[in-house]
Design a protein around this motif. Structure first.
Motif, mmCIF file in Angstrom:
data_model
loop_
_atom_site.group_PDB
_atom_site.id
_atom_site.type_symbol
_atom_site.label_atom_id
_atom_site.label_comp_id
_atom_site.label_asym_id
_atom_site.label_seq_id
_atom_site.Cartn_x
_atom_site.Cartn_y
_atom_site.Cartn_z
ATOM 1 N N GLY A 119 0.782 -1.238 0.000
ATOM 2 C CA GLY A 119 0.000 0.000 0.000
ATOM 3 C C GLY A 119 0.806 1.275 0.000
ATOM 4 O O GLY A 119 0.271 2.346 0.305
ATOM 5 N N LYS A 120 2.086 1.218 -0.362
ATOM 6 C CA LYS A 120 2.932 2.421 -0.335
ATOM 7 C C LYS A 120 2.403 3.511 -1.269
ATOM 8 O O LYS A 120 2.343 4.684 -0.897
ATOM 9 N N THR A 121 2.018 3.114 -2.473
ATOM 10 C CA THR A 121 1.543 4.098 -3.441
ATOM 11 C C THR A 121 0.215 4.701 -3.000
ATOM 12 O O THR A 121 0.028 5.924 -3.042
ATOM 13 N N THR A 122 -0.703 3.870 -2.541
ATOM 14 C CA THR A 122 -2.018 4.354 -2.103
ATOM 15 C C THR A 122 -1.881 5.313 -0.928
ATOM 16 O O THR A 122 -2.433 6.421 -0.929
ATOM 17 N N VAL A 123 -1.132 4.886 0.079
ATOM 18 C CA VAL A 123 -0.937 5.732 1.263
ATOM 19 C C VAL A 123 -0.144 6.977 0.903
ATOM 20 O O VAL A 123 -0.440 8.084 1.372
ATOM 21 N N GLY A 124 0.861 6.822 0.040
ATOM 22 C CA GLY A 124 1.701 7.946 -0.349
ATOM 23 C C GLY A 124 0.929 9.055 -1.020
ATOM 24 O O GLY A 124 1.147 10.242 -0.740
ATOM 25 N N LYS A 125 0.017 8.697 -1.892
ATOM 26 C CA LYS A 125 -0.767 9.709 -2.597
ATOM 27 C C LYS A 125 -1.666 10.480 -1.624
ATOM 28 O O LYS A 125 -1.797 11.704 -1.728
ATOM 29 N N VAL A 126 -2.273 9.751 -0.687
ATOM 30 C CA VAL A 126 -3.132 10.407 0.302
ATOM 31 C C VAL A 126 -2.306 11.328 1.200
ATOM 32 O O VAL A 126 -2.689 12.477 1.468
ATOM 33 N N LEU A 127 -1.155 10.832 1.670
ATOM 34 C CA LEU A 127 -0.292 11.624 2.548
ATOM 35 C C LEU A 127 0.218 12.871 1.841
ATOM 36 O O LEU A 127 0.230 13.966 2.415
ATOM 37 N N ALA A 128 0.629 12.709 0.588
ATOM 38 C CA ALA A 128 1.145 13.852 -0.172
ATOM 39 C C ALA A 128 0.073 14.922 -0.351
ATOM 40 O O ALA A 128 0.344 16.129 -0.244
ATOM 41 N N GLU A 129 -1.161 14.479 -0.613
ATOM 42 C CA GLU A 129 -2.252 15.438 -0.792
ATOM 43 C C GLU A 129 -2.519 16.195 0.502
ATOM 44 O O GLU A 129 -2.710 17.421 0.490
ATOM 45 N N ARG A 130 -2.522 15.485 1.624
ATOM 46 C CA ARG A 130 -2.812 16.141 2.905
ATOM 47 C C ARG A 130 -1.705 17.094 3.321
ATOM 48 O O ARG A 130 -1.971 18.109 3.975
ATOM 49 N N LEU A 131 -0.468 16.778 2.959
ATOM 50 C CA LEU A 131 0.662 17.621 3.345
ATOM 51 C C LEU A 131 1.002 18.656 2.277
ATOM 52 O O LEU A 131 1.939 19.442 2.450
ATOM 53 N N ASN A 132 0.231 18.622 1.179
ATOM 54 C CA ASN A 132 0.492 19.537 0.064
ATOM 55 C C ASN A 132 1.934 19.396 -0.438
ATOM 56 O O ASN A 132 2.656 20.373 -0.623
ATOM 57 N N MET A 133 2.323 18.163 -0.647
ATOM 58 C CA MET A 133 3.663 17.845 -1.126
ATOM 59 C C MET A 133 3.550 16.994 -2.391
ATOM 60 O O MET A 133 2.567 16.268 -2.570
ATOM 61 N N PRO A 134 4.534 17.059 -3.298
ATOM 62 C CA PRO A 134 4.499 16.195 -4.481
ATOM 63 C C PRO A 134 4.683 14.729 -4.092
ATOM 64 O O PRO A 134 5.347 14.424 -3.099
ATOM 65 N N PHE A 135 4.093 13.838 -4.888
ATOM 66 C CA PHE A 135 4.256 12.401 -4.664
ATOM 67 C C PHE A 135 5.129 11.818 -5.767
ATOM 68 O O PHE A 135 4.940 12.116 -6.948
ATOM 69 N N VAL A 136 6.087 10.987 -5.362
ATOM 70 C CA VAL A 136 6.999 10.356 -6.320
ATOM 71 C C VAL A 136 6.974 8.853 -6.104
ATOM 72 O O VAL A 136 7.209 8.381 -4.983
ATOM 73 N N ASP A 137 6.679 8.102 -7.149
ATOM 74 C CA ASP A 137 6.723 6.642 -7.102
ATOM 75 C C ASP A 137 7.981 6.191 -7.841
ATOM 76 O O ASP A 137 8.095 6.377 -9.064
ATOM 77 N N ILE A 138 8.938 5.654 -7.116
ATOM 78 C CA ILE A 138 10.218 5.268 -7.710
ATOM 79 C C ILE A 138 10.025 4.218 -8.800
ATOM 80 O O ILE A 138 10.688 4.263 -9.851
ATOM 81 N N ASP A 139 9.105 3.276 -8.582
ATOM 82 C CA ASP A 139 8.851 2.263 -9.612
ATOM 83 C C ASP A 139 8.418 2.916 -10.921
ATOM 84 O O ASP A 139 8.891 2.541 -12.009
ATOM 85 N N GLU A 140 7.521 3.892 -10.831
ATOM 86 C CA GLU A 140 7.039 4.563 -12.036
ATOM 87 C C GLU A 140 8.160 5.308 -12.744
ATOM 88 O O GLU A 140 8.236 5.305 -13.982
ATOM 89 N N ARG A 141 9.039 5.926 -11.968
ATOM 90 C CA ARG A 141 10.166 6.655 -12.585
ATOM 91 C C ARG A 141 11.084 5.699 -13.329
ATOM 92 O O ARG A 141 11.574 6.001 -14.419
ATOM 93 N N ILE A 142 11.331 4.543 -12.733
ATOM 94 C CA ILE A 142 12.189 3.550 -13.385
ATOM 95 C C ILE A 142 11.530 3.026 -14.655
ATOM 96 O O ILE A 142 12.187 2.855 -15.696
ATOM 97 N N GLU A 143 10.231 2.776 -14.608
ATOM 98 C CA GLU A 143 9.525 2.262 -15.785
ATOM 99 C C GLU A 143 9.537 3.275 -16.922
ATOM 100 O O GLU A 143 9.719 2.908 -18.094
ATOM 101 N N ARG A 144 9.361 4.562 -16.590
ATOM 102 C CA ARG A 144 9.400 5.587 -17.641
ATOM 103 C C ARG A 144 10.796 5.689 -18.251
ATOM 104 O O ARG A 144 10.953 5.866 -19.463
ATOM 105 N N LYS A 145 11.816 5.584 -17.389
ATOM 106 C CA LYS A 145 13.188 5.733 -17.872
ATOM 107 C C LYS A 145 13.619 4.565 -18.752
ATOM 108 O O LYS A 145 14.304 4.751 -19.769
ATOM 109 N N THR A 146 13.235 3.347 -18.368
ATOM 110 C CA THR A 146 13.699 2.151 -19.081
ATOM 111 C C THR A 146 12.746 1.696 -20.173
ATOM 112 O O THR A 146 13.137 0.923 -21.066
ATOM 113 N N GLY A 147 11.483 2.143 -20.114
ATOM 114 C CA GLY A 147 10.500 1.687 -21.073
ATOM 115 C C GLY A 147 10.038 0.268 -20.818
ATOM 116 O O GLY A 147 9.423 -0.366 -21.679
ATOM 117 N N ARG A 148 10.320 -0.251 -19.612
ATOM 118 C CA ARG A 148 9.910 -1.606 -19.248
ATOM 119 C C ARG A 148 9.245 -1.585 -17.874
ATOM 120 O O ARG A 148 9.496 -0.692 -17.071
#
Length: 337
Positions: free
Chosen positions: A271-300
């Protein structure tokens, strides 16, 4: 960059990141100190090793458990049977106890004489054990705890006297009272008197008895004093530099603001992504998912990287992405599972 942190439960109140990061900046040390949320000392130490921490501070209620988990223990920690600092080196974890220095420093450096004083310690956890060890050389310590058996065990260990829940009236006779409790105890107003000193290890919030104690002439020492003095040796071990005491005090006393990186660690699907998005919204902070960044960078996908190149390749990519974030002012980050 070297990584350090503090683990306990609860942990969000901890001022250790403020203190250590302020000190790191003062001496231009390439390090970052983080909060490590975990459910046990075992989990905290395992995660710290996996991430590559160089050092970890341990707070309540994990200190006694951490003592049983480290590979080697310094002599003071052996006596206290609790660890509040872990240093990682060459795959091994060395445990230390600097709470002893924290208790003595908080009292002595605030002008409280110890020799010949009547001293009571409330609690029976790792912090209480350290306080008893630190103060037993000055006189016989009285230990009060809601579970009498635990108080008896500590009293036998350090040569003190044990009392159960009915021992409140004893406090009237005490010159120094050290509180090592997670919640405020029901201290009767009748036991407070002028000339007493109370050191409270819990600095997360003001307790209701404090105003009454001041009015009655009791000297109160903030738990941040204990935090400050117990942090000096770990700081020097972590950085191999002399602790900049002025900078550390300034950082500790500075009003808190939410900044930096909040990293969520856990198993895949926890639940890291689910909780992270909620926490980021409440704290008015950007949310970063490392898995998503790696997938965008590698195309896999992450699954494809694991299948084709193995976990070691994914972990290398993950580390690279995390390091790229070190200069972000603030963000909630979900790291790989």
């Amino acid at each position: 960059m070297k990584l350090f942190g503090v683990a306990g439960d609860p942990i969000l109140h901890s001022r250790s990141p403020d203190l250590f990061n302020g000190g790191f900046s003062a001496i231009s040390f390439d390090g970052r100190y983080l909060l490590l949320a975990s459910s046990s000392a075992k989990e905290a130490i395992a995660v710290a090793k996996e991430i590559g921490f160089s050092g970890l501070n341990i707070t309540s209620p994990f200190k006694e458990e951490a003592f049983r988990l480290v590979d080697e223990v310094e002599d003071v920690a052996k006596e206290v049977e609790a660890v509040n600092t872990v240093v990682f080196s060459e795959g091994r974890a060395r445990g230390l106890n600097t709470d002893v220095e924290g208790v003595r420093g908080a009292l002595l450096e605030n002008g409280v004489p110890l020799s010949g004083k009547r001293i009571a310690v409330l609690g029976a956890g790792g912090s209480a054990r350290a306080a008893c060890y630190a103060l037993s050389s000055y006189g016989r310590v009285s230990i009060l705890n809601r579970t009498l058996d635990r108080a008896v065990s500590i009293a036998e260990k350090f040569g003190g006297d044990a009392y159960g829940p009915g021992g409140w009236e004893l406090l009237r006779e005490m010159d120094i009272i050290v509180l090592c409790l997670p919640i405020e105890p029901p201290i009767p107003a009748s036991v407070l008197r002028p000339g007493q000193t109370i050191l409270n290890a819990n600095y997360s919030k003001a307790w209701t008895f404090e105003d009454r104690a001041r009015i009655q002439g009791v000297k109160l020492i903030d738990g941040r004093e204990w935090l400050f003095f117990q942090a000096l040796r770990p700081f020097e071990l972590f950085t191999s530099s002399e602790a900049p005491k002025g900078a550390l005090r300034e950082a500790l006393c500075r009003p808190r603001r939410i900044s930096g990186l909040i990293c969520l660690c856990g198993f895949m699907g926890s639940g890291k992504t689910t909780v992270g998005k909620v926490l980021a919204e409440r704290l008015n902070m950007p949310f970063v998912d490392i898995d998503e960044r790696i997938e965008r960078k590698t195309g896999r996908t992450v699954e494809e990287i694991f299948e084709r190149d193995g976990e070691h390749t994914f972990r290398r990519l993950e580390e690279e992405e995390i390091r790229r974030m070190k200069d972000m002012e603030k963000a909630v980050v979900a790291v790989g599972g």
